[in-house]
Write a protein that holds these residues in place. Sequence first.
Motif, PDB file in Angstrom:
ATOM      1  N   THR A 129       0.834  -1.180   0.000  1.00  0.00           N
ATOM      2  CA  THR A 129       0.000   0.000   0.000  1.00  0.00           C
ATOM      3  C   THR A 129       0.878   1.242   0.000  1.00  0.00           C
ATOM      4  O   THR A 129       1.822   1.331   0.782  1.00  0.00           O
ATOM      5  N   VAL A 130       0.578   2.191  -0.857  1.00  0.00           N
ATOM      6  CA  VAL A 130       1.331   3.440  -0.923  1.00  0.00           C
ATOM      7  C   VAL A 130       0.828   4.368   0.169  1.00  0.00           C
ATOM      8  O   VAL A 130      -0.346   4.712   0.223  1.00  0.00           O
ATOM      9  N   ALA A 131       1.742   4.781   1.050  1.00  0.00           N
ATOM     10  CA  ALA A 131       1.388   5.689   2.142  1.00  0.00           C
ATOM     11  C   ALA A 131       1.377   7.138   1.653  1.00  0.00           C
ATOM     12  O   ALA A 131       0.492   7.905   1.981  1.00  0.00           O
ATOM     13  N   TRP A 132       2.386   7.504   0.885  1.00  0.00           N
ATOM     14  CA  TRP A 132       2.421   8.821   0.263  1.00  0.00           C
ATOM     15  C   TRP A 132       3.404   8.811  -0.891  1.00  0.00           C
ATOM     16  O   TRP A 132       4.201   7.898  -1.024  1.00  0.00           O
ATOM     17  N   GLN A 133       3.313   9.850  -1.712  1.00  0.00           N
ATOM     18  CA  GLN A 133       4.088   9.873  -2.947  1.00  0.00           C
ATOM     19  C   GLN A 133       4.662  11.256  -3.197  1.00  0.00           C
ATOM     20  O   GLN A 133       4.005  12.264  -2.959  1.00  0.00           O
ATOM     21  N   TYR A 134       5.907  11.286  -3.693  1.00  0.00           N
ATOM     22  CA  TYR A 134       6.516  12.512  -4.193  1.00  0.00           C
ATOM     23  C   TYR A 134       6.568  12.381  -5.713  1.00  0.00           C
ATOM     24  O   TYR A 134       6.929  11.330  -6.240  1.00  0.00           O
ATOM     25  N   LYS A 135       6.198  13.433  -6.413  1.00  0.00           N
ATOM     26  CA  LYS A 135       6.260  13.397  -7.871  1.00  0.00           C
ATOM     27  C   LYS A 135       6.880  14.697  -8.364  1.00  0.00           C
ATOM     28  O   LYS A 135       6.492  15.779  -7.931  1.00  0.00           O
ATOM     29  N   GLY A 136       7.867  14.551  -9.237  1.00  0.00           N
ATOM     30  CA  GLY A 136       8.520  15.709  -9.825  1.00  0.00           C
ATOM     31  C   GLY A 136       8.528  15.599 -11.343  1.00  0.00           C
ATOM     32  O   GLY A 136       8.403  14.510 -11.905  1.00  0.00           O
ATOM     33  N   ILE A 137       8.653  16.740 -11.976  1.00  0.00           N
ATOM     34  CA  ILE A 137       8.676  16.799 -13.432  1.00  0.00           C
ATOM     35  C   ILE A 137       9.980  17.461 -13.868  1.00  0.00           C
ATOM     36  O   ILE A 137      10.387  18.476 -13.313  1.00  0.00           O
ATOM     37  N   VAL A 138      10.612  16.845 -14.868  1.00  0.00           N
ATOM     38  CA  VAL A 138      11.830  17.389 -15.449  1.00  0.00           C
ATOM     39  C   VAL A 138      11.562  17.589 -16.932  1.00  0.00           C
ATOM     40  O   VAL A 138      11.208  16.641 -17.635  1.00  0.00           O
ATOM     41  N   ASN A 139      11.697  18.826 -17.381  1.00  0.00           N
ATOM     42  CA  ASN A 139      11.514  19.125 -18.796  1.00  0.00           C
ATOM     43  C   ASN A 139      12.874  19.222 -19.463  1.00  0.00           C
ATOM     44  O   ASN A 139      13.718  20.023 -19.060  1.00  0.00           O
ATOM     45  N   LEU A 140      13.085  18.394 -20.457  1.00  0.00           N
ATOM     46  CA  LEU A 140      14.326  18.422 -21.221  1.00  0.00           C
ATOM     47  C   LEU A 140      14.031  19.009 -22.598  1.00  0.00           C
ATOM     48  O   LEU A 140      13.478  18.339 -23.468  1.00  0.00           O
ATOM     49  N   ILE A 158       9.376  11.870 -12.396  1.00  0.00           N
ATOM     50  CA  ILE A 158      10.060  11.075 -11.372  1.00  0.00           C
ATOM     51  C   ILE A 158       9.083  10.927 -10.222  1.00  0.00           C
ATOM     52  O   ILE A 158       8.570  11.912  -9.702  1.00  0.00           O
ATOM     53  N   SER A 159       8.792   9.682  -9.848  1.00  0.00           N
ATOM     54  CA  SER A 159       7.869   9.417  -8.742  1.00  0.00           C
ATOM     55  C   SER A 159       8.552   8.534  -7.713  1.00  0.00           C
ATOM     56  O   SER A 159       9.214   7.555  -8.069  1.00  0.00           O
ATOM     57  N   ILE A 160       8.378   8.900  -6.454  1.00  0.00           N
ATOM     58  CA  ILE A 160       8.852   8.074  -5.345  1.00  0.00           C
ATOM     59  C   ILE A 160       7.614   7.728  -4.522  1.00  0.00           C
ATOM     60  O   ILE A 160       6.973   8.615  -3.953  1.00  0.00           O
ATOM     61  N   LYS A 161       7.282   6.451  -4.498  1.00  0.00           N
ATOM     62  CA  LYS A 161       6.081   5.987  -3.800  1.00  0.00           C
ATOM     63  C   LYS A 161       6.500   5.243  -2.542  1.00  0.00           C
ATOM     64  O   LYS A 161       7.045   4.151  -2.614  1.00  0.00           O
ATOM     65  N   PHE A 162       6.264   5.875  -1.402  1.00  0.00           N
ATOM     66  CA  PHE A 162       6.614   5.286  -0.110  1.00  0.00           C
ATOM     67  C   PHE A 162       5.534   4.313   0.321  1.00  0.00           C
ATOM     68  O   PHE A 162       4.339   4.628   0.277  1.00  0.00           O
TER      69      PHE A 162
END
Length: 75
Positions: free
Chosen positions: A1-12, A66-70
Motif C-alpha cells: 500500500t502506498v502511504a504517500w508519494q513525491y512526484k517531480g517533473i523534469v523538462n528536457l 520522477i515518482s517516489i512511492k513510499f
Amino acid sequence: TVAWQYKGIVNLNEFDKKSKYELNISKIIGIADIYINDSLLFTAENAFISFNYDISDILHKGTNTISIKFKSFDK
C-alpha cells in the motif's frame, strides 16, 4: 500500500542520446519504489544508502516524471 508519494517533473528541451544522465538519491527513509516515466527503476529498502542509476535509456526530450512511492508499514 502506498502511504504517500513525491512526484517531480523534469523538462528536457534538448536531449542528447549520446550523453549519460544519472539519478542520484541519498538517504530515503523507509521502503519506496522509484519510477521514471512510469517505469519502475528500483525499490529502496535501506535508509542510509545512496543510489546512483543511469537513466539515459529511460529519459526523452520533453516532459519526464520522477515518482517516489513510499510504502506503508501496515500489513
